[in-house]
Design a protein around this motif. Structure first.
Motif, PDB file in Angstrom:
ATOM      1  N   GLY A 133       0.842  -1.217   0.029  1.00 56.01           N
ATOM      2  CA  GLY A 133       0.031   0.078   0.020  1.00 56.01           C
ATOM      3  C   GLY A 133       0.627   1.339   0.029  1.00 56.01           C
ATOM      4  O   GLY A 133       0.363   2.503  -0.255  1.00 56.01           O
ATOM      5  N   SER A 134       2.132   1.232   0.100  1.00 47.55           N
ATOM      6  CA  SER A 134       2.911   2.513   0.225  1.00 47.55           C
ATOM      7  C   SER A 134       3.574   2.455  -1.369  1.00 47.55           C
ATOM      8  O   SER A 134       3.679   1.663  -2.042  1.00 47.55           O
ATOM      9  N   THR A 135       3.932   3.640  -1.601  1.00 46.93           N
ATOM     10  CA  THR A 135       4.526   4.057  -3.124  1.00 46.93           C
ATOM     11  C   THR A 135       5.820   4.939  -2.684  1.00 46.93           C
ATOM     12  O   THR A 135       5.968   5.782  -1.818  1.00 46.93           O
ATOM     13  N   ILE A 136       6.616   4.811  -3.824  1.00 50.54           N
ATOM     14  CA  ILE A 136       7.952   5.638  -4.086  1.00 50.54           C
ATOM     15  C   ILE A 136       7.573   6.238  -5.412  1.00 50.54           C
ATOM     16  O   ILE A 136       7.439   5.587  -6.561  1.00 50.54           O
ATOM     17  N   THR A 137       7.763   7.473  -5.554  1.00 50.32           N
ATOM     18  CA  THR A 137       7.369   8.299  -6.771  1.00 50.32           C
ATOM     19  C   THR A 137       8.885   8.649  -7.457  1.00 50.32           C
ATOM     20  O   THR A 137       9.726   9.289  -6.634  1.00 50.32           O
ATOM     21  N   ILE A 138       8.923   8.420  -8.619  1.00 48.67           N
ATOM     22  CA  ILE A 138      10.160   8.726  -9.381  1.00 48.67           C
ATOM     23  C   ILE A 138       9.720   9.730 -10.454  1.00 48.67           C
ATOM     24  O   ILE A 138       8.503   9.519 -11.207  1.00 48.67           O
ATOM     25  N   LEU A 139      10.699  10.663 -10.784  1.00 44.96           N
ATOM     26  CA  LEU A 139      10.384  11.752 -12.086  1.00 44.96           C
ATOM     27  C   LEU A 139      11.747  11.937 -12.330  1.00 44.96           C
ATOM     28  O   LEU A 139      12.534  12.630 -11.782  1.00 44.96           O
ATOM     29  N   GLY A 155       9.541  11.639  -3.721  1.00 46.20           N
ATOM     30  CA  GLY A 155       8.221  11.691  -2.558  1.00 46.20           C
ATOM     31  C   GLY A 155       7.907  10.204  -2.510  1.00 46.20           C
ATOM     32  O   GLY A 155       8.300   9.076  -3.032  1.00 46.20           O
ATOM     33  N   GLY A 156       6.686  10.165  -1.924  1.00 48.13           N
ATOM     34  CA  GLY A 156       6.083   8.763  -1.586  1.00 48.13           C
ATOM     35  C   GLY A 156       4.769   8.760  -0.645  1.00 48.13           C
ATOM     36  O   GLY A 156       4.337  10.107  -0.259  1.00 48.13           O
ATOM     37  N   SER A 157       4.423   7.551  -0.429  1.00 49.95           N
ATOM     38  CA  SER A 157       3.342   7.817   0.455  1.00 49.95           C
ATOM     39  C   SER A 157       3.306   6.584   1.401  1.00 49.95           C
ATOM     40  O   SER A 157       4.233   5.585   1.217  1.00 49.95           O
ATOM     41  N   GLY A 158       2.423   6.489   2.385  1.00 46.30           N
ATOM     42  CA  GLY A 158       2.204   5.248   3.438  1.00 46.30           C
ATOM     43  C   GLY A 158       3.547   5.320   4.318  1.00 46.30           C
ATOM     44  O   GLY A 158       4.029   6.479   4.853  1.00 46.30           O
ATOM     45  N   LEU A 159       4.387   4.332   4.080  1.00 41.42           N
ATOM     46  CA  LEU A 159       5.594   4.251   4.809  1.00 41.42           C
ATOM     47  C   LEU A 159       6.887   4.989   4.367  1.00 41.42           C
ATOM     48  O   LEU A 159       7.809   5.275   4.829  1.00 41.42           O
ATOM     49  N   PHE A 160       6.461   5.715   3.041  1.00 40.28           N
ATOM     50  CA  PHE A 160       7.468   6.626   2.215  1.00 40.28           C
ATOM     51  C   PHE A 160       6.820   7.814   2.111  1.00 40.28           C
ATOM     52  O   PHE A 160       7.607   8.713   1.617  1.00 40.28           O
ATOM     53  N   ARG A 161       6.203   8.500   3.309  1.00 34.90           N
ATOM     54  CA  ARG A 161       6.068   9.980   3.401  1.00 34.90           C
ATOM     55  C   ARG A 161       7.234  10.402   3.675  1.00 34.90           C
ATOM     56  O   ARG A 161       7.932  10.349   4.166  1.00 34.90           O
ATOM     57  N   PHE A 162       7.359  11.896   2.776  1.00 35.46           N
ATOM     58  CA  PHE A 162       8.747  12.491   2.930  1.00 35.46           C
ATOM     59  C   PHE A 162       9.867  11.830   2.381  1.00 35.46           C
ATOM     60  O   PHE A 162      11.029  12.275   2.698  1.00 35.46           O
ATOM     61  N   ALA A 163       9.617  10.701   1.791  1.00 32.52           N
ATOM     62  CA  ALA A 163      11.022  10.408   1.194  1.00 32.52           C
ATOM     63  C   ALA A 163      11.608  11.074   0.207  1.00 32.52           C
ATOM     64  O   ALA A 163      11.170  12.011  -0.682  1.00 32.52           O
ATOM     65  N   ARG A 164      13.009  10.719   0.020  1.00 33.20           N
ATOM     66  CA  ARG A 164      13.645  11.386  -0.985  1.00 33.20           C
ATOM     67  C   ARG A 164      15.003  10.471  -1.018  1.00 33.20           C
ATOM     68  O   ARG A 164      15.159   9.310  -0.453  1.00 33.20           O
ATOM     69  N   TYR A 188      17.499   3.759  -3.609  1.00 28.37           N
ATOM     70  CA  TYR A 188      17.999   3.992  -2.342  1.00 28.37           C
ATOM     71  C   TYR A 188      17.134   5.364  -1.644  1.00 28.37           C
ATOM     72  O   TYR A 188      17.007   6.074  -2.538  1.00 28.37           O
ATOM     73  N   VAL A 189      16.391   4.753  -0.528  1.00 25.22           N
ATOM     74  CA  VAL A 189      15.494   5.950  -0.258  1.00 25.22           C
ATOM     75  C   VAL A 189      15.579   6.227   1.240  1.00 25.22           C
ATOM     76  O   VAL A 189      15.641   5.307   2.397  1.00 25.22           O
ATOM     77  N   LEU A 190      15.754   7.724   1.518  1.00 22.28           N
ATOM     78  CA  LEU A 190      15.707   8.050   2.904  1.00 22.28           C
ATOM     79  C   LEU A 190      14.177   8.475   3.220  1.00 22.28           C
ATOM     80  O   LEU A 190      13.424   8.990   2.640  1.00 22.28           O
ATOM     81  N   HIS A 191      13.827   7.743   4.334  1.00 21.63           N
ATOM     82  CA  HIS A 191      12.387   7.736   4.683  1.00 21.63           C
ATOM     83  C   HIS A 191      12.354   7.490   6.321  1.00 21.63           C
ATOM     84  O   HIS A 191      13.264   7.310   7.144  1.00 21.63           O
ATOM     85  N   TYR A 192      11.086   7.739   6.832  1.00 18.38           N
ATOM     86  CA  TYR A 192      10.810   7.762   8.289  1.00 18.38           C
ATOM     87  C   TYR A 192      10.398   6.343   8.694  1.00 18.38           C
ATOM     88  O   TYR A 192       9.766   5.587   7.876  1.00 18.38           O
TER      89      TYR A 192
END
Length: 192
Positions: A133-139, A155-164, A188-192
């Motif tokens: 249910g979580s996403t990572i967004t690539i552009l 960015g992202g959603s779910g467990l990847f909110r505020f991802a970079r 490679y994702v920085l997330h909380y």
């Protein structure tokens, strides 16, 4: 004294009007405020995660996962102008029979007249384990004939909110006859 009272009362009314204007102006700017990320959002310590999976872009056959929605310009050698919508499987291994962990949903567009360079806009929508249910967004820009291509995680959603972060893409297999491709993605994702 009778003349002094109306003057004072009118000055008082003018003062009140200015006061309310100032207070309402302050309230108009209160649409933003600083928050404590741990207290208000429950965010914990930031961590770096590495994901490796394979992106299957299937353009041929009876069940394509990439569909052309805008054709390229007629005289282009780089497919300039082409836009394709994608719903590509993401698997743990390079074979389609390996375990599916998610889907890459979005589009790519041929955005270069000098080389095959794609604008990629996609969400890696995970369907497995705690990331379901979580996403990572690539552009980003993908020059498909380069050995390694790097694109940003925006960015992202779910467990990847505020991802970079960033992804590296390497072509694992490409069939020039059908146009089908399998690409290894290291994310490679920085997330909380």
């Amino acid at each position: 004294m009778a003349r002094l009272f109306p003057t004072l009362s009118s000055q008082f009314i003018i003062f009140l009007c200015f006061f309310f204007i100032l207070v309402s102006a302050e309230n108009d700017e209160s649409f933003v405020k600083s928050l404590d990320k741990k207290k208000h959002l429950g965010l914990k310590k930031e961590k770096l995660s590495h994901f490796k999976f394979y992106w299957h872009d299937i353009v041929a056959g009876s069940k394509p996962t990439a569909v052309r929605v805008v054709p390229p310009t007629s005289n282009s050698t780089t497919a300039f102008g082409l836009i394709s919508m994608i719903d590509d499987p993401l698997t743990m291994g390079p074979e389609m029979s390996s375990k599916m962990v998610g889907r890459a949903q979005g589009f790519y567009a041929a955005a270069s007249q000098q080389e095959v360079g794609l604008l990629m806009a996609m969400n890696f929508a995970f369907m497995e384990g705690k990331y379901n249910g979580s996403t990572i967004t690539i552009l980003g820009r993908n020059t498909v004939f380069s050995t390694v291509r790097e694109m940003p995680v925006i960015g992202g959603s779910g467990l990847f909110r505020f991802a970079r972060g960033y992804v590296q893409a390497r072509t694992h297999r490409f069939d020039p006859g059908s146009g089908d491709a399998v690409v290894e993605y290291n994310c490679y994702v920085l997330h909380y």
